[in-house]
Scaffold this active site. Structure first.
Site, short mmCIF file in Angstrom:
data_model
loop_
_atom_site.label_atom_id
_atom_site.label_comp_id
_atom_site.label_asym_id
_atom_site.label_seq_id
_atom_site.Cartn_x
_atom_site.Cartn_y
_atom_site.Cartn_z
N GLU A 126 0.84 -1.21 0.00
CA GLU A 126 0.00 0.00 0.00
C GLU A 126 0.86 1.24 0.00
OE1 GLU A 126 -2.17 -0.38 3.66
OE2 GLU A 126 -2.76 -2.42 3.15
N LYS A 128 2.15 4.66 1.58
CA LYS A 128 2.29 5.22 2.93
C LYS A 128 1.88 6.69 2.84
CE LYS A 128 5.51 5.55 6.81
NZ LYS A 128 4.88 6.72 7.30
N ASP A 130 1.11 10.46 3.80
CA ASP A 130 1.86 11.36 4.67
C ASP A 130 0.94 12.45 5.23
OD1 ASP A 130 3.97 12.36 6.01
OD2 ASP A 130 4.95 13.27 4.28
N TYR A 237 -6.80 2.54 6.30
CA TYR A 237 -5.93 1.43 5.89
C TYR A 237 -5.76 0.31 6.91
CZ TYR A 237 -2.90 4.81 8.27
OH TYR A 237 -2.38 5.71 9.15
N LYS A 324 10.57 3.70 3.03
CA LYS A 324 10.39 5.14 2.81
C LYS A 324 11.21 5.62 1.62
CE LYS A 324 9.55 7.83 6.38
NZ LYS A 324 9.60 8.47 7.72
N CYS A 418 27.71 45.52 2.98
CA CYS A 418 26.31 45.15 3.21
C CYS A 418 25.48 45.50 1.97
CB CYS A 418 25.77 45.89 4.43
SG CYS A 418 24.01 45.61 4.66
N CYS A 421 23.00 48.48 3.23
CA CYS A 421 23.41 49.82 3.66
C CYS A 421 24.84 50.17 3.24
CB CYS A 421 23.25 49.97 5.17
SG CYS A 421 24.41 48.97 6.11
N CYS A 436 26.86 42.43 8.92
CA CYS A 436 26.88 43.87 8.73
C CYS A 436 26.90 44.48 10.14
CB CYS A 436 25.62 44.32 7.98
SG CYS A 436 25.36 46.10 8.11
N CYS A 442 21.23 50.00 9.60
CA CYS A 442 20.96 49.14 8.44
C CYS A 442 19.45 48.83 8.38
CB CYS A 442 21.78 47.86 8.57
SG CYS A 442 21.44 46.67 7.28
S1 IVH Z 1 -0.73 0.54 8.93
C1 IVH Z 1 -0.08 -1.11 13.35
N1 IVH Z 1 -0.80 1.56 6.56
O1 IVH Z 1 2.46 5.59 8.96
C2 IVH Z 1 0.28 -0.12 12.31
N2 IVH Z 1 0.00 2.93 8.31
O2 IVH Z 1 5.07 5.57 10.34
C3 IVH Z 1 -0.87 0.20 11.47
N3 IVH Z 1 0.60 5.21 7.59
O3 IVH Z 1 1.33 5.12 12.25
C4 IVH Z 1 -0.53 1.21 10.49
N4 IVH Z 1 0.07 4.96 5.48
O4 IVH Z 1 0.04 6.76 10.66
C5 IVH Z 1 -0.49 1.78 7.84
N5 IVH Z 1 -0.97 2.30 4.39
C6 IVH Z 1 -0.66 2.54 5.66
C7 IVH Z 1 -0.17 3.77 6.09
C8 IVH Z 1 0.16 3.94 7.44
C9 IVH Z 1 0.52 5.79 6.39
C10 IVH Z 1 1.11 5.90 8.78
C11 IVH Z 1 0.42 5.56 10.07
C12 IVH Z 1 1.50 4.92 10.89
C13 IVH Z 1 2.72 5.58 10.33
C14 IVH Z 1 3.97 4.82 10.64
#
Ligand code: IVH
Length: 703
Positions: A126, A128, A130, A237, A324, A418, A421, A436, A442
């Protein structure tokens, strides 16, 4: 590494990581990139594994970062609040182990293979997302509660705000379980983020550093209507396996989607490491076209029986890992270099770039830090440069592309005078920066000091770049003391000022007279005296006269004050013009004493530890301040030493139960008011939340 050296490094890393975790989760203003943070965290994990004798349950390696009371941070925007009701999570809300290396993903897969010993399983890959984590509770198909992650054990109740986020259903349909929870992320899409920052800049408010900070800041706003306007979205998720009876994670999420919940379509089931690698490769570039921010991918063992078999460490599941992405880089042309003079006189080279898209925003300027950094990069105007965003809003140049350099490109010449000035610049041996020295003449320094004085962390006066520029150009302000002499008539004579704006400005000026001494001290802009140092100094000396008379030795008695700071403070008060400015500010009504004991009203509650729960006619935070102001102590949990539980409306059932068990009295707000010597005004020292405030820009004005 030797044991002694390891201990020193472990302590140092814990300190750095705690501080940055606070900046990230509480202040919403990170100062370190995720990559830097994660690298230090991994170093600490390794050291703790090699030297288990230094194990500590408090180590950042064992705790999830906490967002509790996030709006208290100095960078909280106006209109956010402290004191959301905290409620326990049904199941702890953990974080994920993470890595930047494919080989560690291979290790993860190999470990799972071995632990599951021949059981066949698959991976759910999946994105991640942000943003900021959220936990939703549905009972009988209705959304009943939304909690932030908090410290993983309890979170802030943000239900009213979450109800206003598009796409989160209030009522489910289909065959949903009677009572379950589901977790996910609240995100601010790039388009909403850009619109919000444009609006904030127009109102001279500090822009958010990134969509993640904007999302978590917005979730803690007081006004759900404002939350609705922020354009937040949600993606879910994770349904804790204890909550439902599916065979696999993907089935659970498919079902959630069928009940009307927002679940990402970008999930894929992979059967081996090659499938995982393909998914990573695809999204490493495809994510740039997504309308919201992602910082990696998450790989989860899909079968819930396998998840149960693998279990959890203290901080994260063994059945999932995050890969990451390294910070996004952009390559663009360096058009020219400006040299900006900050309030301390430091000259900072700033690169003007051909506009380039980077992590969802257009970057036109980037810092080059100082002359040494320019030399190190060997940078020339016309070069193609790599730009990266760290934790901060100001992008930096991390390298150049030598293949693109024109033959006749010349190294830039750092100015010797500067740029504002014309005074010859000076450089102290130990410093990387040129300065400066014309502090009092200034214009850039004068305006920079005014901007610092009015900034939110300092006096919180409703003025930003443009206002300060206007005041300066009209000759209305040269030093902070001049601000208090500005009349409504003078304001109305400035271009664009009307009655309402003038009154709001004057009201914020008036309100600044209540700002405590420690912040006034910070606002004076003494070199090296940041917020924390100002607090320490103010508390130590109590008032400005004692401080102004202090010697370097006396200053050195304060924790965290070293020679450089002590000398800078002594030098500041040795200047007659500074003493004169302080005298004028004092005459204007600013607070120059009373640090640490500003609001002692009585000792009616002396010796009593009082726990509060529920909602009151004033905010919970103000209620706590009131307790302290009357000599009491605000406790966080009910125990034998609790004097009484101060219960507002909807107090926590757990706390009530504990009181009953321990025989601790429960007191209502009216009864509490009756204990105090005088009537409590309804809004005791309430925040001036509507006053806006200026960006806390100290040295650079990049946007
Ligand atoms: S699963 C038990 N799935 O990333 C853990 N987390 O750095 C369940 N996050 O705390 C989390 N996308 O806030 C999961 N597809 C994803 C995610 C995800 C972002 C976040 C979440 C987590 C943090 C960890």
């Amino acid at each position: 590494m030797e044991e002694q050296a390891a201990k020193i490094r472990i302590d140092e890393l814990r300190e750095i990581l705690r501080e940055n975790s606070r900046r990230y989760y509480v202040d919403n203003a990170p100062t370190m990139s995720d990559y830097e943070f994660d690298t230090l965290m991994h170093e600490l994990e390794r050291l703790e594994a090699d030297f288990p004798q230094f194990d500590s349950p408090d180590s950042p390696t064992r705790r999830v970062g906490s967002d509790l009371d996030a709006p208290v941070g100095a960078n909280a925007e106006a209109g956010t609040r402290q004191g959301f009701i905290q409620r326990p999570h049904r199941y702890p809300m953990l974080s994920l182990g993470n890595t930047y290396s494919i080989s560690e993903i291979e290790d993860f897969a190999a470990r799972a293979d071995k632990a599951l010993d021949g059981t066949s399983f698959s991976y759910s890959c999946e994105l991640k997302f942000d943003g900021t984590a959220i936990c939703l509770n549905y009972r009988d198909g209705k959304l009943v509660q939304a909690l932030t992650r908090g410290d993983g054990v309890q979170g802030d109740d943000v239900t009213d705000n979450v109800r206003r986020i598009a796409g989160i259903p209030q009522q489910l349909h289909g065959d949903y379980p009677a009572d379950f929870e589901i977790r996910g992320e609240i995100l601010m899409p790039y388009a909403s983020f850009d619109a919000l920052n444009r609006e904030r800049e127009a109102q001279e408010e500090a822009p958010f550093a990134n969509p993640r900070n904007a999302a978590s800041g917005s979730l803690k706003l007081i006004d759900p209507e404002e939350v609705a306007r922020r354009g937040l979205i949600c993606t879910l998720y994770h349904i804790p396996a204890e909550s439902v009876t599916f065979e696999s994670h993907s089935q659970a999420l498919d079902a959630a989607a069928s009940w009307g919940l927002p679940v990402s379509d970008e999930r894929r089931i992979c059967h081996d490491i090659d499938g995982i690698k393909d998914y990573i490769d695809h999204w490493d570039s495809a994510r740039k076209f997504l309308p919201y921010a992602t910082d990696g991918i998450v790989i989860k063992i899909n079968e819930l029986a396998c998840q149960r078999a693998l279990g959890y460490t203290a901080k994260s599941p063994r059945w999932a890992v995050a890969y990451k992405f390294k910070a996004e880089q952009a390559c663009t042309e360096l058009l020219s270099i400006d040299y900006q003079v900050g309030r301390t006189g430091a000259v900072t080279p700033v690169a003007n770039l051909a506009p380039v898209q980077l992590s969802g925003t257009v970057v036109k300027r980037a810092t080059l830090n100082n002359a040494d950094q320019m030399a190190l990069l060997d940078i020339r105007v016309g070069d193609w440069v790599f730009v990266e965003k760290g934790g901060e809003i100001i992008p930096k140049i991390t390298g150049i592309d030598p293949a693109h350099r024109a033959k006749d490109a010349q190294p830039p010449v750092f100015p010797s005078v500067c740029p504002d000035c014309g005074t010859p610049l000076v450089k102290a041996e130990a410093e990387a920066k040129w300065f400066c020295p014309n502090q009092d003449g200034c214009p850039m320094q004068i305006k920079g000091r005014l901007l610092h004085f009015v900034s939110r962390k300092a006096m919180d006066i409703l003025a930003g770049d443009m206002t300060v520029e206007q005041f300066y150009a009209a000759g209305l302000a040269r030093t902070p003391a001049d601000l208090y002499d500005i009349s409504k008539y003078q304001l109305l004579s400035l271009e664009g000022w009307q009655d309402k704006a003038a009154e709001r400005f004057l009201a914020s000026l008036e309100a600044s007279k209540q700002v405590p001494f420690e912040r006034v001290l910070f606002a004076l802009g003494i070199r090296y005296v940041g917020e924390t140092t100002a607090k320490g100094i103010a508390r130590h000396f109590g008032d400005i006269d004692t401080l102004a008379a202090a010697t370097q030795e006396q200053l050195l008695e304060i924790d965290d004050v070293g020679e450089v700071i002590a000398r800078s403070v002594v030098d500041f008060f040795a200047k007659p013009e500074h003493l004169e400015m302080v005298a004028r500010l004092r005459a204007a009504g600013l607070r120059f004493d009373g640090a640490g004991q500003e609001s002692a009203l009585s000792d009616a509650l002396a010796g009593k530890t009082i726990v509060i729960s529920g909602n009151f006619s004033i905010s919970r935070e103000r209620m706590k301040e009131l307790i302290t102001a009357h000599g009491g102590k605000a406790g966080s949990s009910v125990s034998g030493s609790t004097a009484f539980l101060l219960a507002g409306s909807k107090p926590g059932p757990e706390k009530l139960k504990k009181c009953e068990k321990l025989g601790i009295p429960v007191v209502s707000e009216e009864e509490f008011r009756a204990m105090l010597p005088e009537e409590i005004p309804d809004q005791v020292g309430d925040d001036k939340q509507e006053t806006g405030g200026a960006p806390a820009i100290e040295e650079l004005t990049l946007f």
